[in-house]
Scaffold this active site. Structure first.
Site, PDB file in Angstrom:
ATOM      1  N   GLY A  57      -2.312  -4.670  -3.568  1.00 14.60           N
ATOM      2  CA  GLY A  57      -0.986  -4.928  -3.019  1.00 14.60           C
ATOM      3  C   GLY A  57      -0.709  -6.377  -2.702  1.00 14.60           C
TER       4      GLY A  57
ATOM      5  N   HIS B 234       0.871  -1.185   0.000  1.00 13.43           N
ATOM      6  CA  HIS B 234       0.000   0.000   0.000  1.00 13.43           C
ATOM      7  C   HIS B 234       0.905   1.231   0.000  1.00 13.43           C
ATOM      8  CE1 HIS B 234      -2.383  -3.292   1.712  1.00 13.43           C
ATOM      9  NE2 HIS B 234      -3.475  -2.632   1.350  1.00 13.43           N
TER      10      HIS B 234
ATOM     11  N   ASP C  38       1.038  -2.017   4.848  1.00 16.31           N
ATOM     12  CA  ASP C  38       0.667  -0.782   5.544  1.00 16.31           C
ATOM     13  C   ASP C  38      -0.686  -0.284   5.031  1.00 16.31           C
ATOM     14  OD1 ASP C  38       0.681   1.639   6.878  1.00 16.31           O
ATOM     15  OD2 ASP C  38       2.044   2.603   5.470  1.00 16.31           O
TER      16      ASP C  38
ATOM     17  N   GLU D 263       0.072   0.232  -5.640  1.00 17.42           N
ATOM     18  CA  GLU D 263      -0.882   1.267  -5.221  1.00 17.42           C
ATOM     19  C   GLU D 263      -2.075   1.214  -6.155  1.00 17.42           C
ATOM     20  OE1 GLU D 263      -3.187   3.708  -3.641  1.00 17.42           O
ATOM     21  OE2 GLU D 263      -1.298   3.292  -2.585  1.00 17.42           O
TER      22      GLU D 263
END
Length: 255
Positions: free
Chosen positions: A138, A42, A158, A114
Site C-alpha cells: 500500500g 490496506h 489502515d 491490497e
C-alpha cells in the site's frame, strides 16, 4: 501481512469508529463541486458478510453493530450502509473502499492497494468499474500515485499492525507522503492495545507539527476474553473543517 483477513473483525467497534468518522469527512469533502481522489493502502476485500462463519466465530460484529442505533438516522455512515445493504443484502457490511465509493461521486477517482491475493481477488470483483485496484504494498502504491489527480482528496492508512515494525515506520511514511501531497487529507487508523504500542508512534507524529493535525480516540471493553484491543484511534493530517465536531458526535455512541 498475508495471514490477516478482516472478515474475523468486520463491523467491530473499531470499524464503527473509523468508518463513521471517514463518512463524515467524505461528506464534507463532497459538499464542494470539485473532484476528489480517494486512496487506501490496506483495502481488504471491500465487502463482508456478517453471517459468514468467520464473522460469527469471533462475535466482534455483534459488539460493533449494536452501536449503530445510537447514530442519527441521517448520518452519512448509516445512509451508505443502508444503500449497500439494499444492493448486497441485510448481512452485508462495507469495508472502507466500498463505503467510500458509495459516498463519492461519478467524477471522483479511487486507488486501492491490497497485497493478500485472496483479499485482492474479492476486492477487484467488488470494486469493478469503481476503482483502480493495485495488487501491491500500500505504501508503494501511495508513493507512486501521490500527488494524485485530482490533487484534492483523502488517503486512508489502515494496516493490521500484525507487522510490529509498522509502529516505527508509519510516521516516516506519513511525513514523506505529506511532503509530496501537502494538500491531501491523510487519515491513519490505529488500535489502542494493552501496553500502548501506539504511543511512541503518535508521539513522533505529534512532534512533527503536521498541518491541520487531529487526534481522536474512543474506548470500549474488549469484545471477547483475551482480546487486547480497548479502543480505536484516528490521526488525521489536514483534517477537513468540522472533523473534530463530527468525531465527538461519533464518540457519543461509545458512552
Amino acid at each position: 501481512m498475508l495471514s490477516y483477513q478482516h472478515i474475523y473483525h468486520a463491523a467491530n467497534p473499531a470499524d464503527v469508529h473509523k468508518h463513521a468518522v471517514l463518512a463524515a469527512m467524505l461528506e464534507y469533502l463532497t459538499a464542494k463541486d470539485k473532484p476528489l481522489s480517494y486512496l487506501e493502502t490496506h483495502a481488504g476485500r471491500g465487502l463482508y458478510k456478517l453471517d459468514a462463519p468467520e464473522a460469527v466465530k469471533t462475535g466482534e460484529a455483534a459488539a460493533g453493530t449494536v452501536l449503530l442505533s445510537k447514530f442519527a438516522p441521517d448520518h452519512p455512515y448509516l445512509r451508505a450502509l443502508d444503500a449497500i445493504r439494499a444492493q448486497y443484502g441485510p448481512s452485508a457490511y462495507p469495508g472502507s473502499p466500498l463505503l467510500a465509493s458509495t459516498l463519492l461521486r461519478k467524477g471522483d477517482r479511487l486507488h486501492l492497494a491490497e497485497l493478500h491475493p485472496q483479499e485482492f481477488s474479492v476486492l477487484s470483483e467488488v470494486m469493478t468499474h469503481k476503482a483502480k485496484c493495485h495488487p501491491q504494498d500500500g505504501f508503494a502504491m501511495a508513493h507512486k500515485v501521490c500527488p494524485p489527480e485530482p490533487r484534492r482528496g483523502l488517503l486512508l492508512i489502515d494496516p493490521s499492525y500484525e507487522v510490529k515494525s509498522d509502529y516505527e515506520t508509519i510516521p516516516t511514511q506519513i511525513l514523506k507522503l505529506h511532503r509530496k501531497w501537502n494538500v491531501g487529507v491523510i487519515a491513519l487508523w490505529y488500535p489502542i492495545l494493552e501496553g500502548g504500542p501506539h504511543v511512541p508512534m503518535l508521539g513522533k507524529l505529534e512532534s512533527a507539527s503536521l498541518s491541520g493535525a487531529l487526534r481522536h480516540e474512543v474506548r470500549f471493553p474488549p469484545v471477547r476474553d483475551g482480546h487486547r484491543m480497548t479502543g480505536s484511534g484516528l490521526f488525521v493530517v489536514n483534517a477537513p473543517y468540522g472533523t473534530q465536531d463530527a468525531a465527538d458526535e461519533v464518540a457519543q455512541a461509545f458512552t
